[in-house]
Design a protein around this motif. Structure first.
Motif, PDB file in Angstrom:
ATOM      1  N   UNK A 137      -4.531 -54.213   7.074  1.00 35.66           N
ATOM      2  CA  UNK A 137      -3.507 -54.456   6.067  1.00 35.66           C
ATOM      3  C   UNK A 137      -3.945 -55.605   5.167  1.00 35.66           C
ATOM      4  N   UNK A 138      -3.793 -55.441   3.860  1.00 32.01           N
ATOM      5  CA  UNK A 138      -4.217 -56.458   2.902  1.00 32.01           C
ATOM      6  C   UNK A 138      -3.562 -57.795   3.244  1.00 32.01           C
ATOM      7  N   UNK A 175      -7.792 -65.200  -1.498  1.00 32.67           N
ATOM      8  CA  UNK A 175      -8.494 -63.919  -1.542  1.00 32.67           C
ATOM      9  C   UNK A 175      -7.893 -63.035  -0.449  1.00 32.67           C
ATOM     10  N   UNK A 176      -8.194 -61.740  -0.499  1.00 34.67           N
ATOM     11  CA  UNK A 176      -7.473 -60.808   0.362  1.00 34.67           C
ATOM     12  C   UNK A 176      -8.434 -59.957   1.192  1.00 34.67           C
ATOM     13  N   UNK A 177      -8.232 -59.972   2.503  1.00 31.90           N
ATOM     14  CA  UNK A 177      -9.038 -59.161   3.413  1.00 31.90           C
ATOM     15  C   UNK A 177      -8.487 -57.744   3.451  1.00 31.90           C
ATOM     16  N   UNK A 178      -9.398 -56.752   3.378  1.00 28.16           N
ATOM     17  CA  UNK A 178      -8.969 -55.354   3.446  1.00 28.16           C
ATOM     18  C   UNK A 178      -9.728 -54.575   4.524  1.00 28.16           C
ATOM     19  N   UNK A 192     -13.498 -58.931   1.580  1.00 32.44           N
ATOM     20  CA  UNK A 192     -12.476 -59.484   0.690  1.00 32.44           C
ATOM     21  C   UNK A 192     -12.497 -58.876  -0.702  1.00 32.44           C
ATOM     22  N   UNK A 193     -11.312 -58.893  -1.300  1.00 33.76           N
ATOM     23  CA  UNK A 193     -11.149 -58.570  -2.707  1.00 33.76           C
ATOM     24  C   UNK A 193     -10.217 -59.594  -3.327  1.00 33.76           C
ATOM     25  N   UNK A 194     -10.150 -59.631  -4.664  1.00 33.15           N
ATOM     26  CA  UNK A 194      -9.245 -60.537  -5.354  1.00 33.15           C
ATOM     27  C   UNK A 194      -7.844 -59.945  -5.379  1.00 33.15           C
ATOM     28  N   UNK A 198     -10.501 -56.676  -7.247  1.00 35.01           N
ATOM     29  CA  UNK A 198     -11.942 -56.716  -7.513  1.00 35.01           C
ATOM     30  C   UNK A 198     -12.686 -57.001  -6.218  1.00 35.01           C
ATOM     31  N   UNK A 199     -13.668 -56.171  -5.906  1.00 39.11           N
ATOM     32  CA  UNK A 199     -14.436 -56.344  -4.676  1.00 39.11           C
ATOM     33  C   UNK A 199     -15.197 -57.662  -4.701  1.00 39.11           C
TER      34      UNK A 199
END
Length: 333
Positions: A137-138, A175-178, A192-194, A198-199
């Motif tokens: 989950x983001x 930043x966001x873990x996916x 991570x992505x923004x 954005x990757x």
């Protein structure tokens, strides 16, 4: 503030490995089809490696023979002939970003004459590095330092990996873990992505803190419900160097200095003089607390280190809360 600029560092153009990421939504990382980009060793010394599979081309040249059962190889191409798979060999590589002006020379260790040659897949032993790769989950995280660069895949998990962004590129922000990855040796990484999707890349879980990026200076200036007039000076926003002051009735109550490693150095005041020095880590945990000889003017030296350059700020905080920096200089690696 008074500023004396001794050296001014010019902007530097950086060529990053792995190419630029786009503003499109980050795609989940998927592993290449086996056996590509896996890590192998030869099952036996003396195994012949050909310029092309002999089963398809009888006049293929022998490039050499395997001299080691320990040397690591990866595969960048697979050819199937008569139902049997042959693979093209390449060297295992984990390429870091260059953090100085020195040119990184390619490794000369081991034989390279087999690179680009073909061998039957059955002649190789696979060494799987990844035990789990899954979507999560983001979730928000932030980096308390910029010591870790972002990688296209965690180092040495596949045959060819590379760092693609300096640690400073996405430092000190949310930043966001996916995705999550676990290696066979129980090492954990997050992809991570923004916020805009954005990757970015992979970091070890030890390099990040769960949650949104906090306002550390504000947190420490207001700790304990301190009622005062608060001001924050940003010395270098990109490098995360700040000084905050809390004034009441014309006297300093507290000074907070934020270091590049997200630690806060805090001075508590009584009767216009600093009497205690406290250090807290990025999450606010108390590291040190000690009484000091009362002093009206506090001296400091804060250093901001970038990937190829840095700045040093040296000065004082006066009893009126004025931040005076008579010494400021930059450097380039």
């Amino acid at each position: 503030m008074k500023w004396m600029k001794v050296v001014l560092a010019s902007g530097l153009g950086l060529l990053l490995w792995g190419g630029a990421t786009t503003a499109q939504a980050a795609k989940r990382v998927t592993l290449p089809a086996y056996p590509q980009q896996r890590i192998f060793t030869f099952k036996a010394k003396g195994t012949k490696v050909y310029s092309y599979p002999r089963a398809a081309y009888a006049h293929s040249k022998v490039l050499g023979t395997a001299q080691s059962k320990q040397k690591l190889w990866t595969v960048d191409k697979v050819v199937t002939v008569g139902g049997k798979r042959y693979v093209r060999l390449n060297r295992v590589a984990a390429t870091p970003l260059n953090h100085s002006q020195a040119i990184v020379e390619p490794s000369k260790a081991g034989s390279t004459k087999l690179v680009g040659g073909y061998v039957a897949l059955s002649k190789l032993k696979v060494h799987q590095q990844i035990s789990q790769l899954k979507s999560v989950k983001k979730t928000a995280y932030w980096t308390p330092t910029t010591a870790h660069d972002f990688w296209n895949m965690p180092k040495k998990t596949l045959g060819t990996t590379a760092a693609i962004h300096f640690g400073t590129t996405y430092g000190y922000r949310t930043i966001y873990a996916i995705q999550s990855l676990t290696t066979k040796t129980k090492q954990h990484y997050l992809y991570f992505e923004t916020a805009a999707g954005k990757a970015i890349g992979w970091l070890p879980t030890s390099a990040v803190i769960k949650g949104s990026y906090p306002n550390i200076v504000k947190r420490e200036l207001t700790r304990g419900g301190l009622a005062a007039t608060k001001k924050v000076a940003t010395l270098d926003n990109s490098a995360h160097i700040k000084i905050g002051t809390a004034m009441r009735d014309g006297q300093l109550q507290r000074v907070v200095m934020l270091k590049q490693n997200s630690q806060a150095l805090i001075y508590e005041y009584q009767n216009g003089k600093a009497v205690r020095k406290i250090t807290r880590n990025a999450t606010g945990k108390l590291l040190t607390s000690q009484a000091i000889t009362p002093v009206a003017t506090v001296a400091f030296k804060l250093v901001a280190t970038f990937d190829l350059s840095g700045q040093t700020y040296q000065g004082t905080v006066t009893p009126t809360g004025k931040i005076d920096i008579p010494i400021y200089f930059g450097w380039v690696a």
